[in-house]
Design a protein around this motif. Structure first.
Motif, PDB file in Angstrom:
ATOM      1  N   GLU A 188     -10.382  14.359  10.344  1.00 49.58           N
ATOM      2  CA  GLU A 188     -10.526  15.034   9.048  1.00 49.58           C
ATOM      3  C   GLU A 188     -10.923  14.025   7.964  1.00 49.58           C
ATOM      4  N   ASN A 189     -10.344  12.831   8.037  1.00 49.22           N
ATOM      5  CA  ASN A 189     -10.715  11.748   7.129  1.00 49.22           C
ATOM      6  C   ASN A 189     -11.556  10.765   7.926  1.00 49.22           C
ATOM      7  N   ARG A 190     -12.873  10.776   7.684  1.00 50.63           N
ATOM      8  CA  ARG A 190     -13.787   9.966   8.483  1.00 50.63           C
ATOM      9  C   ARG A 190     -14.128   8.642   7.818  1.00 50.63           C
TER      10      ARG A 190
ATOM     11  N   GLY B  27       0.822  -1.202   0.000  1.00 52.93           N
ATOM     12  CA  GLY B  27       0.000   0.000   0.000  1.00 52.93           C
ATOM     13  C   GLY B  27       0.854   1.249   0.000  1.00 52.93           C
ATOM     14  N   ASN B  28       0.243   2.384  -0.310  1.00 50.37           N
ATOM     15  CA  ASN B  28       0.968   3.664  -0.326  1.00 50.37           C
ATOM     16  C   ASN B  28       0.370   4.669   0.655  1.00 50.37           C
ATOM     17  N   THR B  29      -0.256   4.148   1.722  1.00 49.12           N
ATOM     18  CA  THR B  29      -0.827   5.034   2.736  1.00 49.12           C
ATOM     19  C   THR B  29       0.285   5.849   3.391  1.00 49.12           C
ATOM     20  N   SER B  30       0.098   7.142   3.488  1.00 53.20           N
ATOM     21  CA  SER B  30       1.128   8.034   4.030  1.00 53.20           C
ATOM     22  C   SER B  30       0.900   8.297   5.508  1.00 53.20           C
ATOM     23  N   GLU B  31       1.940   8.789   6.156  1.00 54.03           N
ATOM     24  CA  GLU B  31       1.816   9.163   7.563  1.00 54.03           C
ATOM     25  C   GLU B  31       0.811  10.300   7.728  1.00 54.03           C
ATOM     26  N   ARG B  32       0.758  11.193   6.750  1.00 55.67           N
ATOM     27  CA  ARG B  32      -0.204  12.295   6.810  1.00 55.67           C
ATOM     28  C   ARG B  32      -1.635  11.761   6.853  1.00 55.67           C
ATOM     29  N   THR B  33      -1.895  10.698   6.071  1.00 55.65           N
ATOM     30  CA  THR B  33      -3.228  10.090   6.099  1.00 55.65           C
ATOM     31  C   THR B  33      -3.541   9.544   7.488  1.00 55.65           C
TER      32      THR B  33
END
Length: 413
Positions: free
Chosen positions: A36-38, A22-28
């Motif tokens: 913020e991302n629900r 995966g490419n999920t970032s620390e910011r995510t």
């Protein structure tokens, strides 16, 4: 688990069921934490469920309208999703170690962050056992078995980051085995373990593990009365990257330097290092998370180390006061530390000529450790007490103390 580790675990889980990392970032990850991302992306939702073993809605996430694809297994929404989300990301250690849900395309030969977390949980159990009982050969064997398990996982497929973490965990286990032998008084075995632990720490590129090994090397050298080597090892602690950026680690490094210098006969520099340890500890937020190996260090431990320094440089009254402060601040779970600090208190009292009180205090050591044999390091300290008692007290008192405690004092671990 840090946000970085959570993101790594999610990306590993995505790789397991898609074949590509995966490419999920620390910011995510931080956006999940803040709310913020629900509603994460579909692959991230599946990965989060596999990492935690919980439905996505139980983690506090809320669907955006009607999903286009088939919904995930239903679950009752919590009353306050944001609270659950913060608990999940901020304290994921308890959930991320849960068993993963088997997937049809899973690759069992792949090693991920969840394996590292599982090994860390084992390591924390050994730390708790050490705090209760002290060093002994069974603890050494368990620690070496943990190291072997961590190194065996290197033969499986893993990212470079996971490989480094496995080396760090292996170093932690081997260093713990060394510490167990130091505390048990089996110094030669401890030296071999520390040589191996330092190599593994270097392979992990983890400055925290490197400092841990130098800390125990300084303790070993002091037990061997190699005080010059003890000073050098303590100064190596100060030079680590973690000690330069963490006041907690810096404080321990200065305190260990102070003890080494005191035994080397450098009173002035020892007290100066002790002051630096106090200053650094004053900058620490004690509620912040920390690695398991250094959980023992705080105000109580610094008071205990201060007692040693003060007694060694010839200030027994200050040593007695510091010992009382240490005993007042020590958590109840630190049974071995409480017994050791009590033994130091008895020495400080004896060095002031208060023989009866010193003998009474030393008796408390055996009561605290009742049910378990005394670790070798503690027996050595009581041996110092016995020798000073013979020198400073009437022969009758020394003989009575020896006759009363000979069995408990001389029984090896």
């Amino acid at each position: 688990m840090s946000v970085r580790e959570l993101v790594d675990a999610v990306n590993d889980a995505i790789r397991d069921f898609t074949g590509r990392p995966g490419n999920t970032s620390e910011r995510t990850g931080f956006r999940w934490l803040s709310g913020e991302n629900r509603w994460p992306q579909a692959r991230q939702r599946i990965a989060l469920e596999r990492v935690t073993g919980l439905p996505i809605t139980d983690l506090g996430f809320v669907p955006r309208g009607k999903p286009k694809t088939a919904p995930l297994p239903p679950a009752a929404l919590p009353e306050d999703p944001s609270v659950h989300r913060r608990r999940f990301v901020g304290a994921a250690t308890g959930t991320a170690a849960a068993p993963l849900i088997a997937a049809p395309n899973s690759r069992p030969q792949r090693v991920g962050t969840s394996d590292v977390i599982r090994l860390r949980d084992k390591m924390e159990t050994l730390v708790q056992l050490d705090a209760k009982r002290g060093g002994h050969t069974a603890l050494e064997r368990a620690a070496l078995a943990g190291a072997d398990e961590a190194l065996s996982l290197q033969r499986r497929s893993a990212t470079q980051r996971v490989r480094q973490r496995l080396y760090a965990v292996a170093s932690d286990f081997v260093s713990t085995a060394a510490w167990s032998m130091i505390d048990a008084g089996q110094l030669h075995a401890a030296g071999r373990h520390l040589d191996r632990a330092l190599t593994l720490a270097g392979m992990s590129q983890d400055p925290d593990m490197t400092m841990q090994v130098w800390n125990r090397r300084a303790m070993l050298a002091r037990q061997e009365k190699e005080f010059g080597e003890a000073v050098a090892a303590a100064q190596a602690m100060q030079a680590t990257a973690i000690a330069r950026r963490s006041p907690l680690h810096a404080s321990l490094a200065h305190a260990r330097t102070a003890i080494s210098l005191a035994h080397a006969g450098d009173r002035r520099t020892a007290l100066r290092s002790l002051g630096r340890a106090e200053d650094a500890l004053g900058k620490v937020r004690m509620a912040d998370p920390r690695p398991p190996w250094i959980t023992f260090y705080g105000p109580a431990e610094l008071y205990s180390l201060t007692a040693i320094v003060r007694d060694v440089v010839g200030d027994p009254a200050e040593a007695e006061a510091a010992s009382y402060r240490a005993l007042g601040a020590l958590p109840d779970t630190y049974r071995r530390n409480r017994a050791y600090t009590t033994a130091r208190l008895s020495l400080a009292q004896l060095h002031q000529g208060d023989v009866e009180q010193a003998c009474a205090t030393s008796a408390d050591v055996f009561d605290i450790m009742a049910g378990d044999p005394l670790p070798g390091r503690m027996r050595r300290l009581l041996g110092d007490f016995h020798r000073d008692l013979i020198t400073l007290a009437p022969p009758r008192v020394a003989h009575e103390w020896t006759d009363r405690y000979r069995t408990e004092w001389s029984t090896p671990v």
